[in-house]
Design a protein around this motif. Structure first.
Motif, PDB file in Angstrom:
ATOM      1  N   LEU A 165     -67.740  -1.292   5.392  1.00 49.96           N
ATOM      2  CA  LEU A 165     -67.534  -0.719   5.247  1.00 49.96           C
ATOM      3  C   LEU A 165     -65.961  -0.490   5.573  1.00 49.96           C
ATOM      4  O   LEU A 165     -65.088   0.767   5.441  1.00 49.96           O
ATOM      5  N   GLY A 166     -65.163  -1.694   5.508  1.00 45.56           N
ATOM      6  CA  GLY A 166     -63.755  -1.656   5.285  1.00 45.56           C
ATOM      7  C   GLY A 166     -63.485  -1.437   3.921  1.00 45.56           C
ATOM      8  O   GLY A 166     -63.142  -0.476   3.637  1.00 45.56           O
ATOM      9  N   ALA A 167     -64.122  -1.937   3.204  1.00 46.79           N
ATOM     10  CA  ALA A 167     -64.391  -0.888   1.738  1.00 46.79           C
ATOM     11  C   ALA A 167     -64.354   0.602   1.566  1.00 46.79           C
ATOM     12  O   ALA A 167     -63.998   1.163   0.656  1.00 46.79           O
ATOM     13  N   LEU A 168     -66.245   0.986   1.795  1.00 46.91           N
ATOM     14  CA  LEU A 168     -65.667   2.077   2.359  1.00 46.91           C
ATOM     15  C   LEU A 168     -64.316   3.577   2.836  1.00 46.91           C
ATOM     16  O   LEU A 168     -63.680   4.150   2.008  1.00 46.91           O
ATOM     17  N   ALA A 169     -63.601   2.908   3.395  1.00 53.99           N
ATOM     18  CA  ALA A 169     -62.598   3.182   4.333  1.00 53.99           C
ATOM     19  C   ALA A 169     -61.034   2.722   3.013  1.00 53.99           C
ATOM     20  O   ALA A 169     -60.122   3.830   2.880  1.00 53.99           O
ATOM     21  N   VAL A 170     -61.310   1.922   2.293  1.00 60.44           N
ATOM     22  CA  VAL A 170     -60.368   1.913   1.913  1.00 60.44           C
ATOM     23  C   VAL A 170     -60.229   2.950   0.323  1.00 60.44           C
ATOM     24  O   VAL A 170     -59.180   3.270   0.397  1.00 60.44           O
ATOM     25  N   ALA A 171     -61.531   2.891   0.347  1.00 61.74           N
ATOM     26  CA  ALA A 171     -61.762   3.478  -1.312  1.00 61.74           C
ATOM     27  C   ALA A 171     -61.786   4.978  -0.479  1.00 61.74           C
ATOM     28  O   ALA A 171     -60.652   6.218  -1.853  1.00 61.74           O
ATOM     29  N   LEU A 172     -61.890   6.007  -0.065  1.00 62.06           N
ATOM     30  CA  LEU A 172     -61.468   6.933   0.334  1.00 62.06           C
ATOM     31  C   LEU A 172     -60.509   7.258   1.193  1.00 62.06           C
ATOM     32  O   LEU A 172     -60.022   8.130   0.492  1.00 62.06           O
ATOM     33  N   PHE A 173     -59.297   6.524   1.524  1.00 59.28           N
ATOM     34  CA  PHE A 173     -58.175   6.730   1.940  1.00 59.28           C
ATOM     35  C   PHE A 173     -57.001   6.580   0.589  1.00 59.28           C
ATOM     36  O   PHE A 173     -56.427   7.349   0.180  1.00 59.28           O
ATOM     37  N   GLY A 174     -57.470   6.095  -0.106  1.00 58.19           N
ATOM     38  CA  GLY A 174     -56.890   6.081  -2.108  1.00 58.19           C
ATOM     39  C   GLY A 174     -57.565   7.372  -2.585  1.00 58.19           C
ATOM     40  O   GLY A 174     -56.476   8.053  -3.454  1.00 58.19           O
ATOM     41  N   ALA A 175     -58.804   8.112  -2.188  1.00 62.37           N
ATOM     42  CA  ALA A 175     -58.962   9.247  -2.844  1.00 62.37           C
ATOM     43  C   ALA A 175     -58.138   9.997  -1.559  1.00 62.37           C
ATOM     44  O   ALA A 175     -57.844  11.065  -3.332  1.00 62.37           O
ATOM     45  N   LEU A 176     -58.052  10.472  -0.973  1.00 63.66           N
ATOM     46  CA  LEU A 176     -57.537  11.277  -0.389  1.00 63.66           C
ATOM     47  C   LEU A 176     -55.482  10.626  -0.375  1.00 63.66           C
ATOM     48  O   LEU A 176     -55.387  12.115  -0.515  1.00 63.66           O
ATOM     49  N   GLY A 177     -55.446   9.840  -0.706  1.00 64.64           N
ATOM     50  CA  GLY A 177     -53.889   9.610  -1.303  1.00 64.64           C
ATOM     51  C   GLY A 177     -53.583  10.245  -2.242  1.00 64.64           C
ATOM     52  O   GLY A 177     -52.577  10.842  -2.504  1.00 64.64           O
ATOM     53  N   ALA A 178     -54.600  10.458  -3.278  1.00 63.88           N
ATOM     54  CA  ALA A 178     -54.939  10.826  -4.488  1.00 63.88           C
ATOM     55  C   ALA A 178     -54.480  12.275  -4.544  1.00 63.88           C
ATOM     56  O   ALA A 178     -54.134  13.015  -5.419  1.00 63.88           O
ATOM     57  N   ARG A 179     -55.445  12.954  -3.443  1.00 61.81           N
ATOM     58  CA  ARG A 179     -54.798  14.479  -3.632  1.00 61.81           C
ATOM     59  C   ARG A 179     -54.398  14.816  -2.474  1.00 61.81           C
ATOM     60  O   ARG A 179     -54.219  16.233  -2.292  1.00 61.81           O
ATOM     61  N   GLY A 180     -53.149  14.527  -2.765  1.00 58.29           N
ATOM     62  CA  GLY A 180     -51.886  14.629  -1.836  1.00 58.29           C
ATOM     63  C   GLY A 180     -52.143  14.685  -0.407  1.00 58.29           C
ATOM     64  O   GLY A 180     -51.596  15.271   0.285  1.00 58.29           O
ATOM     65  N   GLU A 181     -53.104  14.345   0.229  1.00 56.95           N
ATOM     66  CA  GLU A 181     -53.624  14.192   1.906  1.00 56.95           C
ATOM     67  C   GLU A 181     -53.104  13.545   2.563  1.00 56.95           C
ATOM     68  O   GLU A 181     -53.119  12.544   2.308  1.00 56.95           O
ATOM     69  N   PRO A 182     -51.797  13.826   3.587  1.00 56.43           N
ATOM     70  CA  PRO A 182     -51.182  13.069   4.184  1.00 56.43           C
ATOM     71  C   PRO A 182     -52.042  12.044   4.581  1.00 56.43           C
ATOM     72  O   PRO A 182     -53.251  11.968   5.937  1.00 56.43           O
ATOM     73  N   PRO A 183     -51.634  10.658   5.395  1.00 56.00           N
ATOM     74  CA  PRO A 183     -52.061   9.852   5.897  1.00 56.00           C
ATOM     75  C   PRO A 183     -52.417   9.648   7.697  1.00 56.00           C
ATOM     76  O   PRO A 183     -53.429   9.521   8.143  1.00 56.00           O
TER      77      PRO A 183
END
Length: 310
Positions: free
Chosen positions: A128-146
């Motif tokens: 699930l850590g990999a899921l979290a990192v993939a999700l954070f990357g996708a959100l960051g790429a779309r400009g969503e703030p942390p």
């Protein structure tokens, strides 16, 4: 709302800086296996600070993290899906194990490769850590703030469980271990005022390396912060929230701590690259980085795969 298309330069910065965070935190094994953030910062000062460092082998190679990251990225860049993609990834992971000299892969890294190649199920939801990192990357790429990423992770976790349950593979084993991840993240987000995904984040300043070591250890398993699937992205997110727009502060918090700092550095620096680019990063940290061209090339390939030629 109009879709935000990230630039290819953002993808390139993310891949290159993930390698920077890895190589810097690893330091040929010297800093990855140092449990004292204050000692690491003292040694950094003796080197003249971040701006005085040129990351290149033999002193500053990337670790197994970047080698396996590249294997995954280059496998995904083929555009394959389903079973053919899994077979391609397995082939690349096996090949990557031939590039581990001097990179000190841990037993978990080796076990992951064996499991992947045999098609065995991973019954510990550390993935699930990999899921979290993939999700954070996708959100960051779309400009969503942390500030929004953690709440989105909690929203996605039930969807991930639906998938696991739907496969019918090792469901009981997963069910026994699954709650820990979500509960750990719920506690963390609640402590930072981010359960609803709205800021500002209530992040303590923790100005000293010793203070950060203490807090990170409070999230860790087995006394090594950032080693587990739940707390590696947690340390990275905390650093991104606290550092604001300061690259040096990000490194101080996510890379130069007494834990599994090449892993947390890979995550945090890669996410930084998506939104901050390379502009504020000293050139010595990335101009001679090991595997730099491979990281750049696969970034371009992934951008085309995700967004087409725009």
């Amino acid at each position: 709302m109009e879709e935000t298309v990230p630039s290819v330069e953002a993808y390139e910065a993310a891949m290159v800086l993930s390698g920077v965070g890895d190589a810097l935190g690893y330091r040929g094994g010297c800093w990855e296996y140092c449990t004292s953030g204050p000692q690491i910062h003292a040694e950094l000062a003796e080197l003249g600070g971040l701006a005085a460092i040129t990351l290149e082998p033999p002193e500053w190679p990337v670790s197994d993290d970047t080698v396996l990251h590249l294997a995954t990225a280059e496998g995904l860049a083929t555009g394959l899906e389903g079973e053919p993609l899994l077979q391609e990834l397995a082939r690349r992971y096996v090949a990557a194990m031939g590039d581990m000299e001097g990179r000190k892969p841990g037993p978990t890294s080796i076990l992951v490769q064996v499991s992947t190649c045999l098609g065995a199920a991973d019954t510990d939801p550390g993935y699930l850590g990999a899921l979290a990192v993939a999700l954070f990357g996708a959100l960051g790429a779309r400009g969503e703030p942390p500030e929004r990423w953690g709440a989105e992770l909690l929203r996605v976790l039930p969807l991930a469980w639906d998938y696991v349950e739907g496969t019918g593979v090792a469901v009981e084993d997963n069910a026994a271990a699954w709650p820990f991840f979500g509960e750990a993240w719920h506690r963390y987000l609640d402590s930072r005022g981010l359960l609803e995904g709205r800021g500002p984040a209530q992040v303590p300043s923790l100005p000293s390396p010793a203070e950060r070591d203490t807090v990170y250890l409070g999230w860790a398993l087995e006394g090594w912060a950032g080693r587990s699937g739940h707390d590696a992205p947690m340390v990275a997110l905390e650093a991104l929230l606290a550092a604001g727009g300061c690259w040096e502060d990000l490194c101080g918090r996510a890379v130069l701590h007494g834990g599994d700092n090449d892993s947390t550095g890979t995550i945090a620096a890669g996410c930084w690259g998506l939104q901050g680019g390379l502009t504020s990063v000293p050139s010595g940290l990335h101009c001679r980085l090991e595997h730099r061209e491979r990281l750049r090339n696969v970034a371009h390939q992934l951008h085309v795969l995700a967004w087409g030629r725009r």
